[in-house]
Every structure is written in structure tokens, then in C-alpha cells.
Design a protein around this motif. Structure first.
Motif: not given
Length: 336
Positions: A121-128, A280-281, A285-291
């Protein structure tokens, strides 16, 4: 009477259609609650997105979908519990596909990536990021400290194969640095530890850090990617490649998986749900944009292909670094 009977019948038929709509998109209709095992502690990147997904699946399946947190051994404990259970679709595992495919390389689980059917569903990038009161203002300063400090700098991660560990391995592959991982049971505890000053910085996912960044408790320095990350409520985080052009990165896809020998009707249903609901959820979509995540769902063969670049990076990091006992080549994982 006939007119009234027809009206009642019509209403009943319409009600049956509405009630039946969630499960009518394919054949599998679970006869009880479906469990998703999150093999990390509550509040981390896997846990938070899977709880949103569970709501979508509950509506689509017409059955409650419950979350079970079962952390341990870099997520392999909870994942193994799903593999050891009946392969009937009633128990799924969640996490990052790069972890899942690396377990056989690490000798933690015999099942390879192709032994599971993936639903991403989503991809989460690592962040320093560093604590907000840190003297380090940008990644260039952190990199200098990592290269010149006599004492190793400490970084909070969720341990072997976690997004934080993969991020540090990617940096280490591009520069000689002096650091020590402090391992926690999940990404959320790792982030909280950095906020509390237990470590010099963290390299966990943006999803796990975004609340502390907006609260001005953490200062993001770089995203482990080749393009900037836009965080709502904060602004732009530059890519690590602005300082280290050779850092290897790929989309770190998260999702749920089911053993590939489960009944075909389970996959027919899940495929239909992914195609008709998840793709098309609005909630996802809202979760990804907010997170600070990338919404990019896929399933089946497309998901296997999407997962491979980050799995390659992770598996070969572990093997080249001496952590993994088995060669990724033995499991069809190409060198990145």
C-alpha cells in the motif's frame, strides 16, 4: 396486499444488496474475525498504517479485522507465527517487504518472498533526524561528526533489517562513518528515545517521526532518497544524495501478506479488494499525505517486482556486512 408485499420485498432485496455489497466482490467470505499480525510494537510505521488498512478491510470483507502486535527478532517472530498457522487467509502478516524477503538470508525464516502473496500500500522513506536542541543543523554537519568523532555517534533504530538499520547501512556504503546502533523494539520507541536524548540521532521512517517533527522535538536533516520529501506542517527535507551521491535507495514498501498456498478464493477476494477498494482508498491516501509516505498500492506479481529493489539493498547489506549467514543469490535476490 400484493402491492404492499411487493414493496416490502423490494426493500428487503435492496437491503440485502447493500448488506452483501462488501463481500460480493469475490467468493471468500470469512466466517469470523481476520487477524493481521504486526510484528513490531504499537505506534510504529507498520502498526499505524495497518490500523488504517484494517478499517478498510473490515468494510470490504464484512468481518472484523483485528491487529495483533507481536514484536521480536526484527519482526521475524510475528511473521513466523503467521507462517506456522493454518494457511487459510484468516491470519495475515504485516510489515515491510524488504524485511520479509530478507528473513531467509538471515536464517530467521525459511519462507522466501515468493512463498507469500503480497498486498502493498505505501512506501515509507527513512529519515535522518536529531533532537531539536542538537547543535547539528544539517546533514553535512552530522556527516562530518560521523567521520571525525573519536567516539561513535549513537543512532536509535528498530534493529536488524529495520528501516533505520537499512538507512544507516546505505550511508555506511557511501562513506566511512563511526556510529553505534542503539536498538529498540520498534520505530516508535526508537524515535521517542532520540527525543529524550538517549541517542544522538535516529534514522527511522518519516511516518514514525512526523509528529515529533511538527511538535519541534526533532529536526529532520535528510531523507534517504534521491529526491526531497515534502512534509505537511513542516516543509521540505533535502535528499541525502545532496551530500552523498552514491547512497543506494529505493522505495521501502509496506503491506500485508498471506502464504502463497492459501486457497485461491482468498486471493481472488483480496485481489478484488485491492483493485476496487484499496487502490482508490481515500483513507489510505489521507494517511500517506499526512504521514510523509508514498501511496502506491500493488498486489501479486506487480508487488513482487516493486518490492525487489529495496529487498536487494537490504539483503546484500546484511550479507556483505557479515550479518547474514546465507547468500541472497541462493534466494534469487539480485545484487543492487
Amino acid at each position: 396486499m400484493k402491492s404492499a408485499y411487493r414493496s416490502i420485498s423490494a426493500v428487503a432485496a435492496l437491503s440485502a444488496m447493500i448488506v452483501g455489497a462488501p463481500v460480493a466482490q469475490a467468493e471468500w467470505q470469512p466466517d469470523g474475525p481476520v487477524s493481521i499480525v504486526v510484528p513490531w510494537s504499537a505506534g510504529g510505521s507498520t502498526d499505524t498504517v495497518t490500523r488504517v488498512l484494517a478499517g478498510e478491510l473490515t468494510e470490504a470483507l464484512g468481518q472484523n479485522v483485528v491487529i495483533i502486535n507481536q514484536p521480536g527478532a526484527s519482526g521475524s517472530v510475528g511473521t513466523r507465527s503467521v507462517w506456522d498457522a493454518d494457511h487459510d487467509g484468516m491470519m495475515m502478516a504485516a510489515g515491510a517487504a524488504a524485511d520479509l524477503g530478507a528473513y531467509p538470508v538471515l536464517g530467521m525464516l525459511d519462507a522466501t518472498l515468493s512463498d507469500w502473496r503480497l498486498y502493498l500500500h505505501v512506501a515509507n522513506p527513512g529519515l535522518i533526524s536529531v533532537p531539536a536542541d542538537s547543535d547539528i543543523e544539517d546533514f553535512g554537519q552530522l556527516l562530518e561528526a560521523l567521520q571525525t568523532s573519536d567516539e561513535p555517534l549513537t543512532v536509535a533504530t528498530a534493529g536488524l533489517t529495520s528501516a533505520g538499520a537499512i538507512a544507516m547501512g546505505a550511508i555506511e556504503g557511501a562513506a566511512e562513518i563511526n556510529y553505534r546502533q542503539i536498538v529498540y523494539e520498534g520505530g516508535n520507541p526508537a524515535v521517542i528515545a532520540t527525543v529524550a536524548g538517549e541517542t544522538d540521532f535516529t534514522s527511522q521512517t518519516a511516518t514514525e517521526q512526523v509528529d515529533m517533527i511538527r511538535a519541534e522535538r526533532l529536526r529532520p536533516l535528510a531523507v534517504i532518497a534521491s529526491s526531497p520529501l515534502e512534509l505537511d506542517g513542516y516543509g521540505t527535507v533535502p535528499p541525502v544524495t545532496d551530500w552523498l551521491a552514491d547512497v543506494q535507495s529505493a522505495n521501502n514498501y509496506f503491506g500485508v501478506w498471506i502464504p502463497a498456498d492459501a486457497p485461491q478464493e482468498v486471493f481472488d477476494t483480496m485481489d478484488a479488494i485491492w483493485e476496487n477498494s484499496i487502490m482508490d482508498s481515500e483513507a489510505m491516501k489521507a494517511f500517506a499525505a499526512e504521514r510523509g509516505a508514498l501511496f502506491d498500492p500493488s498486489y501479486g506479481d506487480a508487488a513482487q517486482e516493486a518490492a525487489m529493489p529495496m529487498l536487494s539493498i537490504n539483503a546484500w547489506q546484511q550479507y556483505d556486512g557479515g550479518t547474514a549467514e546465507n547468500s541472497p543469490e541462493d534466494f534469487g535476490i539480485p545484487r543492487p
